[in-house]
Design a protein around this motif. Sequence first.
Motif, PDB file in Angstrom:
ATOM      1  N   PHE A 283      -9.862  -6.840   9.598  1.00 46.28           N
ATOM      2  CA  PHE A 283     -10.355  -5.727   8.804  1.00 46.28           C
ATOM      3  C   PHE A 283     -11.459  -5.080   9.636  1.00 46.28           C
ATOM      4  O   PHE A 283     -12.605  -5.515   9.624  1.00 46.28           O
ATOM      5  CB  PHE A 283     -10.863  -6.220   7.454  1.00 46.28           C
ATOM      6  N   VAL A 284     -11.086  -4.062  10.398  1.00 48.06           N
ATOM      7  CA  VAL A 284     -11.981  -3.445  11.374  1.00 48.06           C
ATOM      8  C   VAL A 284     -12.888  -2.450  10.664  1.00 48.06           C
ATOM      9  O   VAL A 284     -12.411  -1.513  10.008  1.00 48.06           O
ATOM     10  CB  VAL A 284     -11.182  -2.752  12.497  1.00 48.06           C
ATOM     11  N   LEU A 285     -14.195  -2.683  10.813  1.00 50.27           N
ATOM     12  CA  LEU A 285     -15.190  -1.841  10.153  1.00 50.27           C
ATOM     13  C   LEU A 285     -15.821  -0.879  11.147  1.00 50.27           C
ATOM     14  O   LEU A 285     -15.937  -1.189  12.333  1.00 50.27           O
ATOM     15  CB  LEU A 285     -16.259  -2.725   9.503  1.00 50.27           C
TER      16      LEU A 285
ATOM     17  N   ASP B 290     -19.813  -4.779   3.663  1.00 49.37           N
ATOM     18  CA  ASP B 290     -19.687  -4.519   2.234  1.00 49.37           C
ATOM     19  C   ASP B 290     -18.434  -3.697   1.938  1.00 49.37           C
ATOM     20  O   ASP B 290     -18.335  -2.538   2.338  1.00 49.37           O
ATOM     21  CB  ASP B 290     -20.936  -3.789   1.743  1.00 49.37           C
ATOM     22  N   PRO B 291     -17.443  -4.271   1.225  1.00 48.43           N
ATOM     23  CA  PRO B 291     -16.185  -3.554   0.990  1.00 48.43           C
ATOM     24  C   PRO B 291     -16.282  -2.561  -0.169  1.00 48.43           C
ATOM     25  O   PRO B 291     -17.058  -2.750  -1.101  1.00 48.43           O
ATOM     26  CB  PRO B 291     -15.215  -4.683   0.623  1.00 48.43           C
TER      27      PRO B 291
ATOM     28  N   HIS C 255      -5.180   1.570   5.591  1.00 52.12           N
ATOM     29  CA  HIS C 255      -6.479   2.238   5.647  1.00 52.12           C
ATOM     30  C   HIS C 255      -7.198   2.105   4.312  1.00 52.12           C
ATOM     31  O   HIS C 255      -6.618   2.367   3.255  1.00 52.12           O
ATOM     32  CB  HIS C 255      -6.278   3.728   5.969  1.00 52.12           C
ATOM     33  N   PHE C 256      -8.441   1.677   4.371  1.00 48.38           N
ATOM     34  CA  PHE C 256      -9.338   1.644   3.219  1.00 48.38           C
ATOM     35  C   PHE C 256     -10.505   2.563   3.552  1.00 48.38           C
ATOM     36  O   PHE C 256     -10.705   2.923   4.715  1.00 48.38           O
ATOM     37  CB  PHE C 256      -9.857   0.215   2.972  1.00 48.38           C
TER      38      PHE C 256
ATOM     39  N   LEU D 254     -10.774  -2.191  -1.249  1.00 51.02           N
ATOM     40  CA  LEU D 254     -10.682  -3.305  -0.302  1.00 51.02           C
ATOM     41  C   LEU D 254     -11.048  -4.622  -0.975  1.00 51.02           C
ATOM     42  O   LEU D 254     -10.393  -5.640  -0.751  1.00 51.02           O
ATOM     43  CB  LEU D 254     -11.582  -3.058   0.916  1.00 51.02           C
ATOM     44  N   HIS D 255     -12.058  -4.597  -1.832  1.00 53.60           N
ATOM     45  CA  HIS D 255     -12.442  -5.824  -2.543  1.00 53.60           C
ATOM     46  C   HIS D 255     -11.273  -6.310  -3.403  1.00 53.60           C
ATOM     47  O   HIS D 255     -10.957  -7.505  -3.415  1.00 53.60           O
ATOM     48  CB  HIS D 255     -13.673  -5.570  -3.404  1.00 53.60           C
ATOM     49  N   GLN D 256     -10.608  -5.403  -4.101  1.00 47.84           N
ATOM     50  CA  GLN D 256      -9.467  -5.796  -4.931  1.00 47.84           C
ATOM     51  C   GLN D 256      -8.323  -6.322  -4.064  1.00 47.84           C
ATOM     52  O   GLN D 256      -7.653  -7.280  -4.427  1.00 47.84           O
ATOM     53  CB  GLN D 256      -8.977  -4.623  -5.789  1.00 47.84           C
ATOM     54  N   PHE D 257      -8.117  -5.707  -2.899  1.00 47.50           N
ATOM     55  CA  PHE D 257      -7.104  -6.191  -1.966  1.00 47.50           C
ATOM     56  C   PHE D 257      -7.403  -7.631  -1.568  1.00 47.50           C
ATOM     57  O   PHE D 257      -6.514  -8.485  -1.553  1.00 47.50           O
ATOM     58  CB  PHE D 257      -7.057  -5.288  -0.727  1.00 47.50           C
ATOM     59  N   HIS D 258      -8.677  -7.921  -1.248  1.00 50.65           N
ATOM     60  CA  HIS D 258      -9.066  -9.299  -0.902  1.00 50.65           C
ATOM     61  C   HIS D 258      -8.865 -10.236  -2.091  1.00 50.65           C
ATOM     62  O   HIS D 258      -8.388 -11.363  -1.910  1.00 50.65           O
ATOM     63  CB  HIS D 258     -10.521  -9.358  -0.419  1.00 50.65           C
ATOM     64  N   ASN D 259      -9.212  -9.802  -3.276  1.00 46.15           N
ATOM     65  CA  ASN D 259      -8.984 -10.637  -4.460  1.00 46.15           C
ATOM     66  C   ASN D 259      -7.500 -10.965  -4.602  1.00 46.15           C
ATOM     67  O   ASN D 259      -7.122 -12.117  -4.833  1.00 46.15           O
ATOM     68  CB  ASN D 259      -9.471  -9.934  -5.731  1.00 46.15           C
TER      69      ASN D 259
END
Length: 183
Positions: free
Chosen positions: A142-144, A27-28, A171-172, A32-37
Motif C-alpha cells: 500500500f504505497v503512500l 493514516d488511511p 487506487h485509494f 482504505l480502512h474498510q478494505f483492510h477490515n
Amino acid sequence: MRKLIYGFGVSLDGYINDRDGRIDWTDPDDELHQFHNDRYRDIEISLHGRRLYELMAEYWPHVAEDAPPIEREFSRLWTEKPKVVVSRTLTEVHWNSTLVSENVVEEVRRLKAGGDGVIEVGGASLAASLLPHGLVDEYQMFVLPVILGGGTPMFPSLEKRIPLRLTETRHFDTAVMLRYTVD
C-alpha cells in the motif's frame, strides 16, 4: 496449503516506518480502512513480529467506545483473530495470540501445511526471515505519497531475486495498492 501474504503500508522510497519508528504518516482514509477490515476478516492466522505486535496491542484492544465504527470494527477483528507472535524477548502474549520464540521457518511451514486459508505476515524483520525460504506467496504493498529518506525497509537484501507477477492495482485517496504473486 495455506497462502502466505506479506502486506504493508510503505513509503514511495520503500520504508514501513520512519527513522524514529513512527507510522503516523500511514493514516488511511475510510475506504482504505474498510478494505483492510474486509481483507483482515478473510485472514485465518496473522503472524506478527514483536514490534508490530506491541504496536498493535498498545492500541487496538483499547479503542474507545466513541471511536469511529470502522475503528471499533477493526479492534474487534484484531483482538479475536488468531495470532502467532514471533519473539525471543516476550514472555507472554494476549488477545488470542500464541508465542513462538524459535524455529520460526519450521513453524510457518507447519502453519502453511495445516489448511487451505490465508496467513498474513506483519513485521519487516519477520518477513525478512521468511523471504529467503520461499514462504511468501503474495505481496500487497500500500504505497503512500511520502518519501521518508530512511527507516525500516519493507524488503531486506536478498541473495537472489524473487520473480513476481502484478495481479492487481487499486487506487485509494491515501494510497495505491500493488498486489503481486510469486511467479
